[in-house]
Design an enzyme around this catalytic site. Sequence first.
Site, short mmCIF file in Angstrom:
data_model
loop_
_atom_site.label_atom_id
_atom_site.label_comp_id
_atom_site.label_asym_id
_atom_site.label_seq_id
_atom_site.Cartn_x
_atom_site.Cartn_y
_atom_site.Cartn_z
N HIS A 35 0.85 -1.19 0.00
CA HIS A 35 0.00 0.00 0.00
C HIS A 35 0.89 1.24 0.00
O HIS A 35 1.47 1.59 1.02
CB HIS A 35 -0.92 0.00 1.23
CG HIS A 35 -1.80 -1.21 1.31
ND1 HIS A 35 -1.34 -2.41 1.80
CD2 HIS A 35 -3.09 -1.41 0.94
CE1 HIS A 35 -2.32 -3.30 1.74
NE2 HIS A 35 -3.39 -2.72 1.23
N ILE A 194 -10.73 8.27 1.05
CA ILE A 194 -10.59 7.18 0.07
C ILE A 194 -10.62 5.82 0.78
O ILE A 194 -9.97 5.62 1.81
CB ILE A 194 -9.27 7.32 -0.73
CG1 ILE A 194 -9.30 8.58 -1.60
CG2 ILE A 194 -9.03 6.08 -1.59
CD1 ILE A 194 -10.36 8.57 -2.68
N HIS A 265 -4.78 3.72 -3.00
CA HIS A 265 -4.74 3.01 -1.72
C HIS A 265 -3.79 1.82 -1.77
O HIS A 265 -3.11 1.51 -0.78
CB HIS A 265 -6.14 2.51 -1.35
CG HIS A 265 -6.17 1.60 -0.16
ND1 HIS A 265 -6.26 2.05 1.14
CD2 HIS A 265 -6.11 0.24 -0.07
CE1 HIS A 265 -6.24 1.03 1.97
NE2 HIS A 265 -6.16 -0.09 1.26
N ARG A 360 -15.26 -18.79 39.80
CA ARG A 360 -15.17 -17.32 39.69
C ARG A 360 -14.97 -16.71 41.08
O ARG A 360 -14.23 -15.73 41.23
CB ARG A 360 -16.42 -16.75 39.02
CG ARG A 360 -17.71 -17.00 39.77
CD ARG A 360 -18.89 -16.25 39.19
NE ARG A 360 -20.12 -16.59 39.90
CZ ARG A 360 -21.15 -15.77 40.05
NH1 ARG A 360 -21.10 -14.55 39.54
NH2 ARG A 360 -22.23 -16.15 40.68
N SER A 387 -20.19 -10.02 38.67
CA SER A 387 -20.35 -11.38 38.17
C SER A 387 -19.01 -12.05 37.89
O SER A 387 -18.83 -13.25 38.10
CB SER A 387 -21.19 -11.39 36.89
OG SER A 387 -22.50 -10.93 37.13
N GLU A 414 -16.37 -5.18 25.32
CA GLU A 414 -15.46 -6.32 25.40
C GLU A 414 -14.29 -6.19 24.43
O GLU A 414 -13.15 -6.49 24.79
CB GLU A 414 -16.23 -7.62 25.11
CG GLU A 414 -17.26 -7.99 26.14
CD GLU A 414 -18.63 -7.36 25.87
OE1 GLU A 414 -19.57 -7.63 26.64
OE2 GLU A 414 -18.74 -6.60 24.88
N PHE A 440 -19.02 -14.01 25.50
CA PHE A 440 -18.68 -12.73 24.88
C PHE A 440 -17.21 -12.64 24.47
O PHE A 440 -16.75 -11.58 24.02
CB PHE A 440 -19.07 -11.57 25.79
CG PHE A 440 -20.54 -11.53 26.10
CD1 PHE A 440 -21.48 -11.80 25.10
CD2 PHE A 440 -20.99 -11.25 27.37
CE1 PHE A 440 -22.84 -11.78 25.38
CE2 PHE A 440 -22.35 -11.23 27.66
CZ PHE A 440 -23.28 -11.50 26.67
N ASP A 472 -30.06 -18.02 32.30
CA ASP A 472 -29.85 -17.04 31.23
C ASP A 472 -29.95 -17.67 29.85
O ASP A 472 -30.10 -16.97 28.85
CB ASP A 472 -28.50 -16.34 31.38
CG ASP A 472 -28.57 -15.16 32.33
OD1 ASP A 472 -29.70 -14.80 32.73
OD2 ASP A 472 -27.52 -14.59 32.67
N HIS A 476 -26.38 -17.18 26.28
CA HIS A 476 -25.25 -16.89 27.16
C HIS A 476 -24.44 -18.13 27.52
O HIS A 476 -23.45 -18.03 28.25
CB HIS A 476 -25.76 -16.24 28.46
CG HIS A 476 -26.15 -14.81 28.29
ND1 HIS A 476 -27.04 -14.38 27.33
CD2 HIS A 476 -25.77 -13.68 28.96
CE1 HIS A 476 -27.20 -13.07 27.42
NE2 HIS A 476 -26.43 -12.62 28.39
#
Length: 673
Positions: A35, A194, A265, A360, A387, A414, A440, A472, A476
């Site tokens: 480029h 561009i 470009h 956790r 959580s 995230e 996620f 949930d 999830h």
Amino acid sequence: MDITDLQQKHPEHWMKAAAIRTLAIDAVAAANSGHTGMPMGMADVATVLFEKHLKFDTSSPDWPDRDRFILSAGHGSMLIYSLLYLTGYEDMTLEQIRNFRQWGAITAGHPEYGHAKGIENTSGPLGQGIANAVGFALAEEILRARYGKKVVDHHTYVIAGDGCLMEGVSHEAIGLAGRQKLERLIVFWDNNNITIDGTVDMVDVTDQAKRFNAAGWHVQEIDGHDPEAIDAAIEAAKEAHKPSMIACKTHIALGHAAQDTSKGHGALTNAEQNAEAKKTYGWEHDAFVVPADIKQQWEEIGLRGTGARVAWEERFTNLSDSRQAQFTREQQGDTPKKLSATIKRFKAEIADTAPKMATRSASEKVLGVINPIMPETVGGSADLTGSNNTRTADMGVHDPDNRKGRYIHYGVREHGMAAAMNGMALHGGVKPYGGTFMVFADYARPSMRLAALMGIAPVYVMTHDSIGLGEDGPTHQPVETLASLRAIPNMTVIRPADAVETAEAWEIALSQSKSPTVLSLTRQGLPTVRTEHKAKNLTAQGAYVLADSEGKRQAILIATGSEVSIALAARDLLQAEGIGTRVVSMPSWELFEAQDYTYRRRVLPGGAAVRLAIEAGIRQGWDRWLMGERGREARAGFIGMSGFGASAPYGELFEKFGITAEAAAQKVRDLLG
């Protein structure tokens, strides 16, 4: 815009910038790919930045208090390669420029961290650089608050393109930077209108200046080819008490037949057009030739920061010996010597009390003993602190009013969180970790992949890691996510079975320097399965025999995380029937694969015993351990998920989907025939 006028008004600047432009032309043409247009368009901005503002010293490229330069628009890599060669970085030779994009060269198609000094991050996927830069700036703020301006006092500069600002991660990064008032962050937007497909207004009508302003940034709009305007804008940006965006109106492929077109470009390889562009620049030299006087001017720019660096070293020696040692240790990424003893004490307490808790929650307790002895840890969560259990009482929330705070509220960002963590890890001096629900990870994946590619070590605290999160529901419940994360090269995934393995996992994660780590943690409570204290970090072996068979070994149950206790219960059922059963806890495939053949054979020996894997996710990848490593297809089975989950209490879900001790025991019986 009159090129002749620019040449006449600023002849020395023009020729220094022309050196960048012509090297880009020559290298891309020689490679027949790349480029060319962006380096040609942003050469003026880069020249002013490096000559008058960027604090760096090519004779000491790793100086901790250097300014950081991030090329977010990484496709224009010949811009940074030209700058590194011209200013005199030892490893960026002319031969490397000639071998642009070739096998074995450090001048890859997009800048890659670790290939050459002066390349602060791997860029190319658009938007990653500007989001990394937020992490660089956060790290600078935290370290300046801890060590003072005499030790930490630098800026982060970014060149970003239209594409960077279209990518969604830029929105997350811009919002976070504005909220945190990262006044040492300065972004140059290459506003050339561009894209590959045409002009920007084909796809976007966003007023970027208003967008940044609305997010709390200081904004200026300038002619990106006017060195005086560029200089003044940088000065003003450094005085603003906000992050700053300088919109630089530029011409892509300046002075070339492809100027202001989509063709500009990409790779400009037409020899006649390239020669004409050089003639327009007043450049009468062969390919890859930079006249000695211009090269000398650039090399003097490269050493302009030597005095500042020497003065910094003198100030650094005025710190106490302990402060110097701590700063150096943190910059090198080493863990404190007391970490191992701290983890051992924690493990002994857990083995003695044998609590039932979610991993956790166990992670939070581990962090409670780690964070006080590791001031370099910087935690955070994407709006799931309660959580993910990622914040400990000693950390303090990072905020413009509390720069010493080590906990960052990232908001529902995230991707931006993961990218900022990359920037912090790249900056050095801090060890970032961040939490979200495991499902996620898909939002954060591009930055997680780049962390693995760069060989850096952020820690991803991924909780609610299976159908065990319960009500949930399937949106999830990350049934396929573990497999997808394990598929990323150089990513260490650890799924601990209890609080003891969780402590060991954290010790591993924080001791890593060349690999990011995913901690796969449960929402639901789990029994302690390691009730006999062992000082050795068994999780570091990837897999180990948790409970061996009594009598002739007929079955080997291999499980991870929350399913290890199910495997132990299944073993009890089988042993009661005289079926000798071994249980192997396998918290990390990657760490087990790294063990030598002899150890792996001890854990998973050959022979007639059936093998059964138990994991509340999909089977993909498990055949490596069921049929490989001396296993046999006819005597291998899997208990887990074959589709998406459902919404219900977690205990009922495990029963309905057949992930139970009874189902595992029956599967072994079936395999034994």
